[in-house]
Enzyme design. Sequence first.
Site, PDB file in Angstrom:
ATOM      1  N   ASP A  43      -4.718   8.640  10.352  1.00  0.00           N
ATOM      2  CA  ASP A  43      -3.594   9.670  10.805  1.00  0.00           C
ATOM      3  C   ASP A  43      -4.139  10.591  11.539  1.00  0.00           C
ATOM      4  OD1 ASP A  43      -1.420   8.099   9.499  1.00  0.00           O
ATOM      5  OD2 ASP A  43      -2.080   9.117   7.606  1.00  0.00           O
ATOM      6  N   ASP A  68      -2.920   6.617   1.402  1.00  0.00           N
ATOM      7  CA  ASP A  68      -3.178   8.255   2.059  1.00  0.00           C
ATOM      8  C   ASP A  68      -3.700   8.904   0.694  1.00  0.00           C
ATOM      9  OD1 ASP A  68      -1.843   7.495   4.379  1.00  0.00           O
ATOM     10  OD2 ASP A  68       0.379   7.658   3.465  1.00  0.00           O
TER      11      ASP A  68
END
Length: 221
Positions: free
Chosen positions: A167, A148
């Site tokens: 995401d 991330d």
Amino acid sequence: MVTDLATEPASTADQTAAGEAAPTKAIAHRTALIIFGVVAVVVIVLDLITKQLVVAHLTEGEPKRLLGGAVYLSLTRNGGAAFSMGTSVTWVFPLISLVVVGWIIWMTTKLRSLPWAIALGLVLGGALGNVGDRVFRAPGVLRGHVVDFISLLSPYGTNFAIFNVADMALTFGVCLAVLLELLGRHRDGRIIKDQPRRAAGSSSSAGSASPAGDDGSDDAS
């Protein structure tokens, strides 16, 4: 022939009044599948490229500030879900993702809608993007940590969970799918339109109204 022309519009009107779906905005099933696949592949490729660039050029704990602090590029390796929840059961997440993938594939069996093709493609691409991290990244198969790197308003995900391209695609796809459901748009291209409700009592009044004195009671008095 005259009878057919007269009865066909009436039957269509009855179906519409009953709230049945009209076959509009539909595209060929094959075309929908192609769009679905292209969207999924684009998401997967973008997710992979951005993660590789981030891993190659960023260092954990050294975020890069963008847009006056609205966005930070902050490399994080997440073994859990949002906000690093569930890090002790990392193996569960790829299994859940595989169930989601199976559900999406089942959803495409009657796919004839362009918006639905985009929505499902986004969800599939997002799910597979993170599954790739779980399977191929350290520390091992089904235990890999997701890369991330996008943090909003703070460098370390204080206000919102740090996320990635997969995401984003997953979130947008789910939101679009919910919106399509609320608008009555089906995967096969049909659109259900709610009919305006008639005024309360209008039909009963029309059926019960009759001229005064029809029974002759006034004359009798």
